[in-house]
Design an enzyme around this catalytic site. Structure first.
Site, PDB file in Angstrom:
ATOM      1  N   GLU A  89     -11.273 -62.508 -91.053  1.00 21.08           N
ATOM      2  CA  GLU A  89     -10.202 -63.423 -90.633  1.00 21.08           C
ATOM      3  C   GLU A  89     -10.492 -63.915 -89.210  1.00 21.08           C
ATOM      4  OE1 GLU A  89      -6.446 -61.527 -89.589  1.00 21.08           O
ATOM      5  OE2 GLU A  89      -5.341 -63.142 -90.572  1.00 21.08           O
ATOM      6  N   GLY A 114       1.246 -57.434 -88.439  1.00 21.69           N
ATOM      7  CA  GLY A 114       0.125 -57.494 -87.503  1.00 21.69           C
ATOM      8  C   GLY A 114      -1.188 -57.351 -88.249  1.00 21.69           C
ATOM      9  N   SER A 115      -2.183 -56.854 -87.566  1.00 22.63           N
ATOM     10  CA  SER A 115      -3.524 -56.808 -88.166  1.00 22.63           C
ATOM     11  C   SER A 115      -3.637 -55.671 -89.178  1.00 22.63           C
ATOM     12  CB  SER A 115      -4.560 -56.624 -87.060  1.00 22.63           C
ATOM     13  OG  SER A 115      -4.355 -55.376 -86.438  1.00 22.63           O
ATOM     14  N   CYS A 172      -0.911 -66.036 -90.464  1.00 21.20           N
ATOM     15  CA  CYS A 172      -1.497 -65.114 -91.445  1.00 21.20           C
ATOM     16  C   CYS A 172      -1.728 -65.782 -92.792  1.00 21.20           C
ATOM     17  CB  CYS A 172      -0.595 -63.905 -91.609  1.00 21.20           C
ATOM     18  SG  CYS A 172       1.093 -64.359 -92.042  1.00 21.20           S
ATOM     19  N   LYS A 177       9.948 -54.077 -81.236  1.00 17.72           N
ATOM     20  CA  LYS A 177       8.940 -54.262 -80.191  1.00 17.72           C
ATOM     21  C   LYS A 177       8.197 -55.561 -80.451  1.00 17.72           C
ATOM     22  CE  LYS A 177       4.569 -53.195 -79.564  1.00 17.72           C
ATOM     23  NZ  LYS A 177       4.184 -54.366 -78.748  1.00 17.72           N
ATOM     24  N   PRO A 178       8.453 -56.591 -79.624  1.00 23.37           N
ATOM     25  CA  PRO A 178       7.649 -57.812 -79.763  1.00 23.37           C
ATOM     26  C   PRO A 178       6.276 -57.573 -79.150  1.00 23.37           C
ATOM     27  CG  PRO A 178       9.276 -58.045 -77.989  1.00 23.37           C
ATOM     28  CD  PRO A 178       9.435 -56.659 -78.537  1.00 23.37           C
ATOM     29  N   ASP A 179       5.354 -58.464 -79.394  1.00 21.80           N
ATOM     30  CA  ASP A 179       4.059 -58.369 -78.716  1.00 21.80           C
ATOM     31  C   ASP A 179       4.299 -58.539 -77.220  1.00 21.80           C
ATOM     32  OD1 ASP A 179       0.892 -58.753 -79.538  1.00 21.80           O
ATOM     33  OD2 ASP A 179       1.417 -59.578 -77.578  1.00 21.80           O
ATOM     34  N   SER A 180       3.539 -57.810 -76.406  1.00 23.27           N
ATOM     35  CA  SER A 180       3.847 -57.870 -74.963  1.00 23.27           C
ATOM     36  C   SER A 180       3.485 -59.216 -74.337  1.00 23.27           C
ATOM     37  CB  SER A 180       3.216 -56.710 -74.205  1.00 23.27           C
ATOM     38  OG  SER A 180       1.974 -56.429 -74.714  1.00 23.27           O
ATOM     39  N   GLU A 198       2.920 -56.093 -93.289  1.00 19.80           N
ATOM     40  CA  GLU A 198       2.556 -57.497 -93.531  1.00 19.80           C
ATOM     41  C   GLU A 198       1.325 -57.763 -92.668  1.00 19.80           C
ATOM     42  OE1 GLU A 198       3.991 -59.189 -95.787  1.00 19.80           O
ATOM     43  OE2 GLU A 198       5.779 -57.988 -96.139  1.00 19.80           O
TER      44      GLU A 198
HETATM   45  P1  NAD Z   1      -2.005 -56.352 -83.829  1.00 18.91           P
HETATM   46  O1  NAD Z   1      -2.062 -55.421 -84.976  1.00 18.91           O
HETATM   47  O2  NAD Z   1      -3.022 -56.209 -82.772  1.00 18.91           O
HETATM   48  O3  NAD Z   1      -0.587 -56.236 -83.076  1.00 18.91           O
HETATM   49  C1  NAD Z   1       0.630 -56.430 -83.742  1.00 18.91           C
HETATM   50  C2  NAD Z   1       1.713 -55.616 -83.043  1.00 18.91           C
HETATM   51  O4  NAD Z   1       1.403 -54.221 -83.163  1.00 18.91           O
HETATM   52  C3  NAD Z   1       1.828 -55.893 -81.542  1.00 18.91           C
HETATM   53  O5  NAD Z   1       3.180 -55.856 -81.158  1.00 18.91           O
HETATM   54  C4  NAD Z   1       1.074 -54.730 -80.933  1.00 18.91           C
HETATM   55  O6  NAD Z   1       1.481 -54.419 -79.607  1.00 18.91           O
HETATM   56  C5  NAD Z   1       1.432 -53.597 -81.891  1.00 18.91           C
HETATM   57  N1  NAD Z   1       0.472 -52.491 -81.891  1.00 18.91           N
HETATM   58  C6  NAD Z   1      -0.864 -52.566 -81.741  1.00 18.91           C
HETATM   59  N2  NAD Z   1      -1.397 -51.334 -81.808  1.00 18.91           N
HETATM   60  C7  NAD Z   1      -0.382 -50.463 -82.012  1.00 18.91           C
HETATM   61  C8  NAD Z   1      -0.314 -49.050 -82.164  1.00 18.91           C
HETATM   62  N3  NAD Z   1      -1.384 -48.270 -82.123  1.00 18.91           N
HETATM   63  N4  NAD Z   1       0.898 -48.493 -82.371  1.00 18.91           N
HETATM   64  C9  NAD Z   1       2.012 -49.258 -82.447  1.00 18.91           C
HETATM   65  N5  NAD Z   1       2.003 -50.602 -82.294  1.00 18.91           N
HETATM   66  C10 NAD Z   1       0.827 -51.200 -82.086  1.00 18.91           C
HETATM   67  O7  NAD Z   1      -2.005 -57.798 -84.459  1.00 18.91           O
HETATM   68  P2  NAD Z   1      -2.167 -59.203 -83.695  1.00 18.91           P
HETATM   69  O8  NAD Z   1      -3.601 -59.444 -83.442  1.00 18.91           O
HETATM   70  O9  NAD Z   1      -1.228 -59.292 -82.578  1.00 18.91           O
HETATM   71  O10 NAD Z   1      -1.660 -60.194 -84.825  1.00 18.91           O
HETATM   72  C11 NAD Z   1      -2.506 -60.922 -85.624  1.00 18.91           C
HETATM   73  C12 NAD Z   1      -2.651 -60.277 -86.977  1.00 18.91           C
HETATM   74  O11 NAD Z   1      -1.380 -60.186 -87.605  1.00 18.91           O
HETATM   75  C13 NAD Z   1      -3.518 -61.095 -87.909  1.00 18.91           C
HETATM   76  O12 NAD Z   1      -4.358 -60.251 -88.636  1.00 18.91           O
HETATM   77  C14 NAD Z   1      -2.514 -61.752 -88.832  1.00 18.91           C
HETATM   78  O13 NAD Z   1      -3.021 -62.136 -90.080  1.00 18.91           O
HETATM   79  C15 NAD Z   1      -1.460 -60.693 -88.930  1.00 18.91           C
HETATM   80  N6  NAD Z   1      -0.170 -61.268 -89.322  1.00 18.91           N
HETATM   81  C16 NAD Z   1       0.302 -61.002 -90.563  1.00 18.91           C
HETATM   82  C17 NAD Z   1       1.497 -61.581 -90.992  1.00 18.91           C
HETATM   83  C18 NAD Z   1       2.039 -61.351 -92.380  1.00 18.91           C
HETATM   84  O14 NAD Z   1       3.192 -61.677 -92.619  1.00 18.91           O
HETATM   85  N7  NAD Z   1       1.241 -60.820 -93.307  1.00 18.91           N
HETATM   86  C19 NAD Z   1       2.195 -62.420 -90.120  1.00 18.91           C
HETATM   87  C20 NAD Z   1       1.676 -62.646 -88.857  1.00 18.91           C
HETATM   88  C21 NAD Z   1       0.496 -62.058 -88.457  1.00 18.91           C
END
Ligand code: NAD
Length: 474
Positions: free
Chosen positions: A360, A209-210, A265, A158-161, A231
């Site tokens: 962050e 993600g976060s 990140c 699932k990529p980000d939408s 990650e």
């Molecule tokens: P996010 O957590 O909001 O979303 C990431 C992904 O998770 C998206 O595809 C989103 O749709 C999905 N998602 C969100 N809520 C969900 C749920 N309840 N159930 C299932 N999937 C869900 O993160 P973001 O804001 O898009 O990305 C930025 C964050 O990602 C920053 O904190 C950054 O540091 C981190 N990040 C970490 C790395 C790493 O390798 N450590 C790499 C890139 C980004």
């Protein structure tokens, strides 16, 4: 049927429409992936590796098209998009080369060497779920899937939408490279529906993600007792020591802090510079930053593109305004320059009660503190809930000494983030709230397998051996 309209955040242009998946689509994707996975896993690992080696070539051959696509859905500058293409190619070549060996069946130590033999087997987990963020729409949707595929898994991604196009194109290119149908399936959609449907049925969860989302998903994975790799976020420090190669540090700092529009990140958000070199470093870094070209488009000369969205830019502006209100000073930048553009920003005098002191930003914002000793620098660098990446500018001896004391998954000596990331042979990931599990290295592929210990006895049983021993000891 609902669709997702993909917009170039740098220009506001519509760049594509994709069908939005539902939970039912995810169920169907898993059913197809489970069917395809059995045949894929039945192939010898070197044959699977061959497909990924071809994929690396296809990606490199199609790099211009991929760079256009990444830029158009994410708004980043071209050089940052190139990092993604290179990452996918490098990861594919690395695991095509090392994956079959890392997952092969091996003989292991046994307590009864003459009468028994033990083999460690590494069958795949099954269907791996990959949930990826917006910031590296190609690399983070695909590179972690590569070792999972070589290990014999199918993958549902699932990529980000906001950024589904690169992953969808990667699925086509994987097919072109020879990957059988349904072994890699992309399901664009929301986290709440599509992401959750993946978490409910995958056999391993690979999440990037976060930290907030990662913690929720880890708890859910725990309920199902499935393994996962998380990650997550960072608040990455850079230390500039008094024996640093200063000119190089000054030249590299803009890349370390503002690459990928700061939406990275492992990029640097805090700099601790030794007082002995502070004036020169700060003057040089500010000067380089003011010369950066920020904008939209494919020109390789653009140093920084847009942010992902207006909402994300609002959040960055709010954090910077909050810091300025609390007494911070902007040495350069500090403003948005459009709905989705924010200036590369260097702050100083940020007080501990400003939100971005610890939080962050995930944007092009860094703050500098002058320190009187390297001990103080290390103490401040480690004073965070995160532990993803750190950068140290110093002589080799000082750099190694400081690296040993830093609580971070990667430490780059005399660079910002790229060397440790691209050192595929070593694990990469986060300490503390920055993650769980690792990507890269041998663990980056064995985590996608389920170890099985098969021990065979020859002619006797353990009971028989114990009886024999008892009689001898009597
Ligand atoms: P996010 O957590 O909001 O979303 C990431 C992904 O998770 C998206 O595809 C989103 O749709 C999905 N998602 C969100 N809520 C969900 C749920 N309840 N159930 C299932 N999937 C869900 O993160 P973001 O804001 O898009 O990305 C930025 C964050 O990602 C920053 O904190 C950054 O540091 C981190 N990040 C970490 C790395 C790493 O390798 N450590 C790499 C890139 C980004």
């Amino acid at each position: 049927m609902a669709t997702i309209t993909v917009t170039n955040p740098a220009t506001g242009e519509t760049v594509g429409e994709v069908q939005q998946a539902t939970a039912a689509d995810v169920d169907e994707a898993f059913a197809r992936a489970r069917g395809a996975q059995r045949q894929w896993a039945a192939l010898p690992a070197r044959k699977r590796a061959r497909v990924l080696r071809r994929f690396a070539k296809v990606v490199v051959d199609k790099r211009d098209e991929l760079l256009d696509l990444i830029q158009s859905e994410n708004g980043k500058n071209r050089a940052s998009a190139l990092e993604e293409v290179m990452d996918v190619a490098l990861t594919s070549l690395y695991y095509a080369q090392t994956g079959p060996k890392a997952t092969r069946t091996r003989g292991r130590f046994t307590a009864l060497p003459l009468v028994s033999s033990t083999r460690e087997q590494r069958p795949p987990k099954g269907v791996v779920g990959v949930i990826a963020p917006f910031n590296y729409p190609l690399a983070l949707a695909v590179s972690d899937a590569v070792p999972a595929l070589i290990a014999g898994n199918a993958v549902v991604v699932k990529p980000d939408s906001q950024t589904p196009l690169s992953a969808l194109r990667a699925a086509e290119l994987l097919r072109e490279a020879g990957l059988p149908e349904d072994v890699f399936i992309v399901v664009p959609g929301s986290g709440a529906e599509v992401g959750q449907a993946i978490v409910r049925q995958c056999d391993f969860l690979m999440f990037t993600g976060s930290t907030a989302t990662g913690k929720k998903l880890a708890a859910q994975a725990g309920e199902r007792l499935i393994d996962y790799s998380m990650e997550l976020g960072g608040k990455n420090p850079m230390i500039v020591a008094d024996d640093a190669p200063l000119e190089r540090a000054i030249n590299a700092a803009t890349h370390a802090c503002f690459s990928n529009s700061g939406q990275l990140c492992i990029s640097i958000e805090r700099i601790y510079v030794h007082r002995a070199v502070a004036d020169d470093f700060i003057a040089g870094f500010v000067d380089r930053t003011t010369q950066m070209r920020v904008g939209a488009g494919r020109d390789w000369g653009i140093d920084m593109g847009s942010q992902i969205s207006k909402e994300h830019t609002d959040k960055i502006a709010m954090l910077v305004d909050d810091a300025l209100t609390h007494g911070a000073r902007a040495l350069t930048g500090g403003h948005r320059t459009g709905e989705t553009f924010f200036e590369p920003t260097i702050l100083t005098d940020v007080p501990a009660d400003a939100a971005l002191y610890t939080q962050e930003v995930f944007g092009p914002v860094v703050y500098i503190e002058v320190v009187d000793s390297l001990d103080q620098a290390v103490e401040k660098a480690n004073d965070t809930e995160y532990g993803l990446n750190a950068s140290v500018w110093a002589s080799a001896a000082t750099g190694r000494r400081l690296a040993k004391r830093l609580e971070a998954g990667t430490v780059n000596i005399n660079d910002g983030y790229a060397p440790a990331w691209s050192a595929m042979g070593a694990p990469m990931g986060g300490w503390k709230q920055s993650g769980a599990g690792r990507r890269h290295g041998e663990h980056g592929i064995t985590k996608f397998t389920e170890p099985r210990n098969v021990t065979r006895m020859r002619g006797v049983t353990v009971g028989g051996v114990m009886d024999f021993a008892r009689r001898r000891l009597r």
